[in-house]
Scaffold this active site. Structure first.
Site, PDB file in Angstrom:
ATOM      1  N   ASP A  35     -41.416  34.879  22.906  1.00  0.00           N
ATOM      2  CA  ASP A  35     -42.678  34.584  22.240  1.00  0.00           C
ATOM      3  C   ASP A  35     -42.406  34.634  20.746  1.00  0.00           C
ATOM      4  OD1 ASP A  35     -45.182  34.479  21.113  1.00  0.00           O
ATOM      5  OD2 ASP A  35     -46.087  35.969  22.434  1.00  0.00           O
TER       6      ASP A  35
ATOM      7  N   TYR B 117     -58.038  24.319  11.767  1.00  0.00           N
ATOM      8  CA  TYR B 117     -57.138  25.470  11.745  1.00  0.00           C
ATOM      9  C   TYR B 117     -55.760  25.140  12.298  1.00  0.00           C
ATOM     10  CZ  TYR B 117     -61.300  28.266  10.709  1.00  0.00           C
ATOM     11  OH  TYR B 117     -62.436  28.791  10.141  1.00  0.00           O
TER      12      TYR B 117
ATOM     13  N   SER C 179     -54.357  22.079  11.502  1.00  0.00           N
ATOM     14  CA  SER C 179     -53.723  21.281  10.442  1.00  0.00           C
ATOM     15  C   SER C 179     -53.393  22.105   9.198  1.00  0.00           C
ATOM     16  CB  SER C 179     -54.616  20.095  10.065  1.00  0.00           C
ATOM     17  OG  SER C 179     -55.867  20.529   9.594  1.00  0.00           O
TER      18      SER C 179
ATOM     19  N   LYS D 247     -49.865  23.411   9.114  1.00  0.00           N
ATOM     20  CA  LYS D 247     -48.920  22.305   8.991  1.00  0.00           C
ATOM     21  C   LYS D 247     -48.824  21.835   7.541  1.00  0.00           C
ATOM     22  CE  LYS D 247     -47.948  21.892  13.427  1.00  0.00           C
ATOM     23  NZ  LYS D 247     -46.610  22.224  13.950  1.00  0.00           N
TER      24      LYS D 247
END
Length: 267
Positions: A66, A161, A163, A166
């Protein structure tokens, strides 16, 4: 000699989608690969596909992890180095949709959605890159991250949230590239548009030129070819700190341009 012979790649998020396709392509072209994700069954299926393409058991390392957990990030790096002795390519492809429990979108989503997106799509990438640096310095290696066209200069209100990290990732790519090239490490990223990774609106998007001028949703292999290009120093040595858009033209379209202007004007 195969394109990536004598190279070692660690590909995060490689149990499905773009990460899976990346690991398969790099392995097919001679690379030793560490594949990782949270779903052990999917990872074993990816390994079987890699072996079917001609790689040996000794060239594929499976590490369930994870990426939000820093101790598991350490495990990925350490076990890759222990198994293969080096690291040449880090592909940050980890990702996934994080939905609001109440079905809210945009600004109205819970802050837990924001926090999880930042942890998974940004913080894990930054941390994996930082932890890989000492090893990539030795090999004059490559970092390729997977961003998205939602990070660019237009609003993305429904998936706000998703984008936001990124967009920050693109800035990290630019800035880290300037810093790390002094040590021989290249950092770049790829910004896909709509990709066939199980997205439920594929038919709708493909049929509307205001969504995808190309007329079809991308297959993961079409994105992976660009990742491999950026991971190949012989082919892309002078590309530093760029996020290459691979979206079938989606980011080029204004709404009005998707329609026949002569028809709208009655000509």
């Amino acid at each position: 000699m195969a394109r990536f012979s004598e190279k070692v790649a660690l590909v995060t998020g490689s149990s499905s989608g773009i990460g899976k396709a990346t690991a398969i392509l790099l392995a097919r072209q001679g690379c030793k690969v560490t594949i990782t994700g949270r779903n052990t069954d999917r990872l074993e299926a990816v390994k079987r596909e890699i072996l079917k393409n001609g790689s040996s058991e000794n060239d594929v390392l499976v590490i369930p992890a994870d990426l939000i957990d820093e101790s598991e990030q350490d495990k990925l790096i350490e076990e890759t180095i222990t198994e293969f002795g080096q690291l040449d390519i880090l592909v940050n492809s980890v990702g996934g949709a994080i939905m609001d429990k109440e079905g809210k979108t945009g600004v109205m989503q819970g802050m837990d959605v924001f926090d999880k997106n930042i942890q998974l799509h940004l913080r894990s990438v930054v941390m994996m890159t930082k932890k890989a640096i000492p090893h990539l310095m030795k090999t004059k290696g490559e970092v390729v991250s997977v961003s998205a066209i939602g990070a660019d200069h237009h609003g993305n209100p429904q998936f706000l949230y998703d984008s936001m990290p990124k967009a920050a990732l693109n800035q990290f790519t630019r800035s880290a590239a300037v810093e790390l090239i002094r040590h021989g490490i290249r950092v770049n990223s790829v910004s896909p548009g709509f990709v066939n990774t199980g997205f439920f609106m594929m038919d709708f998007m493909s049929s509307r030129k205001e969504c995808i001028p190309y007329g079809a949703v991308a297959q993961p292999d079409q994105i992976v070819q660009v990742i491999a290009f950026l991971a190949d120093r012989k082919m892309s040595s002078y590309i530093i700190g760029q996020s290459i858009v691979v979206d079938g033209g989606s980011s080029l379209i204004m709404g009005m341009e998707a329609h026949d202007m002569q028809e709208l004007m009655g000509l």
